[in-house]
Design a protein around this motif. Structure first.
Motif, PDB file in Angstrom:
ATOM      1  N   GLU A 148      42.012  31.840  49.079  1.00  0.00           N
ATOM      2  CA  GLU A 148      42.399  33.242  49.273  1.00  0.00           C
ATOM      3  C   GLU A 148      42.467  33.981  47.939  1.00  0.00           C
ATOM      4  O   GLU A 148      41.962  35.103  47.818  1.00  0.00           O
ATOM      5  N   ILE A 149      43.061  33.352  46.929  1.00  0.00           N
ATOM      6  CA  ILE A 149      43.128  33.970  45.601  1.00  0.00           C
ATOM      7  C   ILE A 149      41.717  34.189  45.056  1.00  0.00           C
ATOM      8  O   ILE A 149      41.395  35.250  44.510  1.00  0.00           O
ATOM      9  N   SER A 150      40.850  33.200  45.226  1.00  0.00           N
ATOM     10  CA  SER A 150      39.466  33.313  44.741  1.00  0.00           C
ATOM     11  C   SER A 150      38.737  34.455  45.433  1.00  0.00           C
ATOM     12  O   SER A 150      38.043  35.250  44.781  1.00  0.00           O
ATOM     13  N   LEU A 151      38.881  34.550  46.747  1.00  0.00           N
ATOM     14  CA  LEU A 151      38.242  35.633  47.493  1.00  0.00           C
ATOM     15  C   LEU A 151      38.754  36.993  47.028  1.00  0.00           C
ATOM     16  O   LEU A 151      37.972  37.920  46.805  1.00  0.00           O
ATOM     17  N   LEU A 152      40.054  37.107  46.869  1.00  0.00           N
ATOM     18  CA  LEU A 152      40.629  38.382  46.434  1.00  0.00           C
ATOM     19  C   LEU A 152      40.156  38.759  45.033  1.00  0.00           C
ATOM     20  O   LEU A 152      39.868  39.929  44.755  1.00  0.00           O
ATOM     21  N   PHE A 153      40.038  37.769  44.152  1.00  0.00           N
ATOM     22  CA  PHE A 153      39.572  38.043  42.795  1.00  0.00           C
ATOM     23  C   PHE A 153      38.107  38.489  42.806  1.00  0.00           C
ATOM     24  O   PHE A 153      37.740  39.474  42.157  1.00  0.00           O
ATOM     25  N   VAL A 154      37.280  37.791  43.575  1.00  0.00           N
ATOM     26  CA  VAL A 154      35.873  38.194  43.699  1.00  0.00           C
ATOM     27  C   VAL A 154      35.794  39.605  44.280  1.00  0.00           C
ATOM     28  O   VAL A 154      35.049  40.457  43.788  1.00  0.00           O
ATOM     29  N   HIS A 155      36.578  39.860  45.314  1.00  0.00           N
ATOM     30  CA  HIS A 155      36.609  41.179  45.951  1.00  0.00           C
ATOM     31  C   HIS A 155      36.963  42.257  44.920  1.00  0.00           C
ATOM     32  O   HIS A 155      36.290  43.289  44.820  1.00  0.00           O
ATOM     33  N   GLY A 156      38.019  42.017  44.154  1.00  0.00           N
ATOM     34  CA  GLY A 156      38.438  42.978  43.136  1.00  0.00           C
ATOM     35  C   GLY A 156      37.387  43.186  42.063  1.00  0.00           C
ATOM     36  O   GLY A 156      37.135  44.315  41.633  1.00  0.00           O
TER      37      GLY A 156
END
Length: 154
Positions: free
Chosen positions: A114-122
């Protein structure tokens, strides 16, 4: 590429994740220059709720916010030494780990996923992608999937 991470909140849960490497992977994928600088900060629900209301006019915490700053000239621009390669300030990503953790239950992901997805998203927001209209959302989500799949299979 310079990736600065501010572990202002939940450092013990986050510090061992390869987030610098993930950012570099995304920025290389997006063909950003070597002098690119980006920051990531982890904050409480209250802090991200305050940012969300201040900058987006929305009440309550969100999972991730991005703040672009590429091309911004500031008060230090006049004192950069001659011949110094300017830093390409892409921007800042802010993540609320508590929101991310709650989302793991909703989406069946791990905390690191989830953290990885959010970072990529950002980061993709900082690279100019958005999801305001459905067509843009589909493009952005497909790109997130592509990047994370490539990241996880390296």
């Amino acid at each position: 590429m310079d990736v600065q991470i501010n572990y202002d909140y939940r450092e013990d849960d986050l510090k061992d994740m390869p987030l610098v490497e993930l950012a570099q992977f995304v920025l290389n994928h997006q063909h950003k220059p070597e002098n690119t600088e980006v920051s990531l900060s982890f904050v409480t629900d209250d802090e991200i709720a305050n940012l969300n209301e201040t900058y987006r006019g929305k009440v309550g915490p969100t999972d991730v916010l991005s703040f672009e700053c590429d091309g911004v000239v500031d008060e230090l621009s006049d004192i950069v030494p001659e011949g110094f390669d300017d830093v390409y300030e892409l921007g800042d990503v802010v993540i609320a780990p508590d929101v991310a953790e709650r989302q793991t239950h909703e989406f069946g992901t791990t905390f690191e996923q989830e953290i990885s997805l959010l970072f990529v998203h950002g980061l993709l927001h900082l690279c100019g992608y958005d999801h305001i209209v459905e067509e843009e959302a589909q493009v952005m989500e497909a790109l997130e999937d592509e990047i994370l799949k490539a990241w996880n299979s390296r």
